[in-house]
Enzyme design. Sequence first.
Site, mmCIF file in Angstrom:
data_model
loop_
_atom_site.group_PDB
_atom_site.id
_atom_site.type_symbol
_atom_site.label_atom_id
_atom_site.label_comp_id
_atom_site.label_asym_id
_atom_site.label_seq_id
_atom_site.Cartn_x
_atom_site.Cartn_y
_atom_site.Cartn_z
ATOM 1 N N SER A 142 0.859 -1.185 0.000
ATOM 2 C CA SER A 142 0.000 0.000 0.000
ATOM 3 C C SER A 142 0.891 1.229 0.000
ATOM 4 O O SER A 142 2.023 1.179 0.504
ATOM 5 C CB SER A 142 -0.876 0.017 1.259
ATOM 6 O OG SER A 142 -1.490 1.290 1.423
ATOM 7 N N TYR A 155 -1.657 -1.135 10.406
ATOM 8 C CA TYR A 155 -1.790 -1.326 8.958
ATOM 9 C C TYR A 155 -0.526 -0.854 8.246
ATOM 10 O O TYR A 155 0.031 -1.569 7.398
ATOM 11 C CB TYR A 155 -3.019 -0.573 8.447
ATOM 12 C CG TYR A 155 -3.305 -0.793 6.980
ATOM 13 C CD1 TYR A 155 -3.932 -1.961 6.551
ATOM 14 C CD2 TYR A 155 -2.948 0.155 6.020
ATOM 15 C CE1 TYR A 155 -4.199 -2.178 5.198
ATOM 16 C CE2 TYR A 155 -3.207 -0.046 4.675
ATOM 17 C CZ TYR A 155 -3.833 -1.209 4.264
ATOM 18 O OH TYR A 155 -4.093 -1.423 2.930
ATOM 19 N N LYS A 159 2.185 -3.112 6.016
ATOM 20 C CA LYS A 159 2.483 -2.864 4.596
ATOM 21 C C LYS A 159 3.954 -2.513 4.390
ATOM 22 O O LYS A 159 4.564 -2.908 3.393
ATOM 23 C CB LYS A 159 1.562 -1.764 4.055
ATOM 24 C CG LYS A 159 0.078 -2.162 4.062
ATOM 25 C CD LYS A 159 -0.173 -3.419 3.236
ATOM 26 C CE LYS A 159 -1.638 -3.754 3.096
ATOM 27 N NZ LYS A 159 -1.877 -4.936 2.246
HETATM 28 P P1 NAI Z 1 -11.474 -6.026 0.342
HETATM 29 O O1 NAI Z 1 -11.813 -5.949 1.790
HETATM 30 O O2 NAI Z 1 -12.483 -5.604 -0.670
HETATM 31 O O3 NAI Z 1 -10.996 -7.495 -0.021
HETATM 32 C C1 NAI Z 1 -10.113 -8.195 0.796
HETATM 33 C C2 NAI Z 1 -10.386 -9.672 0.674
HETATM 34 O O4 NAI Z 1 -9.510 -10.372 1.586
HETATM 35 C C3 NAI Z 1 -11.823 -10.041 1.070
HETATM 36 O O5 NAI Z 1 -12.397 -10.881 0.085
HETATM 37 C C4 NAI Z 1 -11.655 -10.744 2.413
HETATM 38 O O6 NAI Z 1 -12.654 -11.729 2.661
HETATM 39 C C5 NAI Z 1 -10.270 -11.348 2.279
HETATM 40 N N1 NAI Z 1 -9.671 -11.668 3.578
HETATM 41 C C6 NAI Z 1 -9.636 -10.895 4.706
HETATM 42 N N2 NAI Z 1 -9.068 -11.573 5.725
HETATM 43 C C7 NAI Z 1 -8.730 -12.791 5.239
HETATM 44 C C8 NAI Z 1 -8.124 -13.953 5.805
HETATM 45 N N3 NAI Z 1 -7.761 -13.974 7.101
HETATM 46 N N4 NAI Z 1 -7.917 -15.024 5.014
HETATM 47 C C9 NAI Z 1 -8.294 -15.006 3.705
HETATM 48 N N5 NAI Z 1 -8.893 -13.963 3.123
HETATM 49 C C10 NAI Z 1 -9.104 -12.859 3.875
HETATM 50 O O7 NAI Z 1 -10.111 -5.174 0.185
HETATM 51 P P2 NAI Z 1 -9.435 -4.529 -1.113
HETATM 52 O O8 NAI Z 1 -9.648 -3.069 -1.059
HETATM 53 O O9 NAI Z 1 -9.789 -5.283 -2.308
HETATM 54 O O10 NAI Z 1 -7.884 -4.770 -0.748
HETATM 55 C C11 NAI Z 1 -7.135 -5.858 -1.246
HETATM 56 C C12 NAI Z 1 -5.681 -5.628 -0.849
HETATM 57 O O11 NAI Z 1 -5.232 -4.380 -1.375
HETATM 58 C C13 NAI Z 1 -5.459 -5.554 0.658
HETATM 59 O O12 NAI Z 1 -4.230 -6.152 0.996
HETATM 60 C C14 NAI Z 1 -5.413 -4.047 0.919
HETATM 61 O O13 NAI Z 1 -4.673 -3.740 2.076
HETATM 62 C C15 NAI Z 1 -4.708 -3.568 -0.341
HETATM 63 N N6 NAI Z 1 -4.926 -2.171 -0.660
HETATM 64 C C16 NAI Z 1 -6.159 -1.698 -1.012
HETATM 65 C C17 NAI Z 1 -6.325 -0.363 -1.348
HETATM 66 C C18 NAI Z 1 -7.652 0.200 -1.781
HETATM 67 O O14 NAI Z 1 -7.728 1.416 -1.965
HETATM 68 N N7 NAI Z 1 -8.678 -0.598 -1.981
HETATM 69 C C19 NAI Z 1 -5.199 0.591 -1.274
HETATM 70 C C20 NAI Z 1 -3.959 -0.011 -0.894
HETATM 71 C C21 NAI Z 1 -3.830 -1.339 -0.605
#
Ligand code: NAI
Length: 249
Positions: A142, A155, A159
């Site tokens: 991130s 967090y 990262k």
């Molecule tokens: P999201 O919350 O929409 O999706 C995350 C997914 O990870 C979900 O499907 C959830 O069920 C799964 N998950 C959570 N804990 C888990 C576990 N213990 N075991 C297996 N699966 C698990 O989040 P998003 O926004 O799609 O983020 C995806 C990645 O991108 C994350 O690592 C987040 O930190 C990173 N990120 C996102 C940004 C954004 O603006 N959306 C910005 C920077 C980084």
Amino acid sequence: MYFQGKTVIVTGAAKGIGRGIALLYAEKGANVVAADIDEAAGARTAAEIREKGGEALFVQTDVREEADIIRLMETANRTYGHIDILINNAGISVFRPFFELSPEEWDDIINTNLRSVFLCSREAAKYMRHNRDGGAIVNIASTRAIMSEPDSEAYAASKGGIVALTHALAASLGRYGITVNAISPGWIETGDYSKLRQIDHEQHLSGRVGKPDDIARACIFLTDRKNNFVTGINLVVDGGMTRKMIYVE
Ligand code: NAI
């Protein structure tokens, strides 16, 4: 054509960015192994891929659990015969007032976001190292690894840890032909894009908020064998947000 028949494991593939990554690899002909803790939504991602004629398997996985991860890699390898690409995307973004952040919450965020990258990479690389043309790992970090708002300690640390772990892994796994890179997304809208305001878009040098596909295409670039001179990097995909100078007048 490179991705045709390759096996790609995407953690956190049920929703958001992970779902976008899984769909794009499937479009390119890869066998997609969608891993997520959320069984219903994860199964939906795999079903959506199959409905479009792609190849996908959902394996319910809690990335905090070593046993789940070992089973995930065994299942992927047994089903498709090889593991080529791993996208460590699963993560939680929890923000807490610093003085209220408990050690239990700290541990949970670190275990979900960072320790999972170590465990998934180790278990996947045990298979990848036997491939004739190696493998590729991408870790989703991130821009919060390098910039902060208040109350984001756990967090941000998770990262930042991913970025450091990425170059350490690149050093250890290079000898097996495995590249390891990080992507640091900025603001990637995973909800209703049409609800964003003009001001949301305008604060980016690119003039728009990001989409899951922006990250998915970066994954494709970093995992294509032709690009294996790129390893150990942190590719910032943020519409220029972390390069923008801000003076308030
Ligand atoms: P999201 O919350 O929409 O999706 C995350 C997914 O990870 C979900 O499907 C959830 O069920 C799964 N998950 C959570 N804990 C888990 C576990 N213990 N075991 C297996 N699966 C698990 O989040 P998003 O926004 O799609 O983020 C995806 C990645 O991108 C994350 O690592 C987040 O930190 C990173 N990120 C996102 C940004 C954004 O603006 N959306 C910005 C920077 C980084």
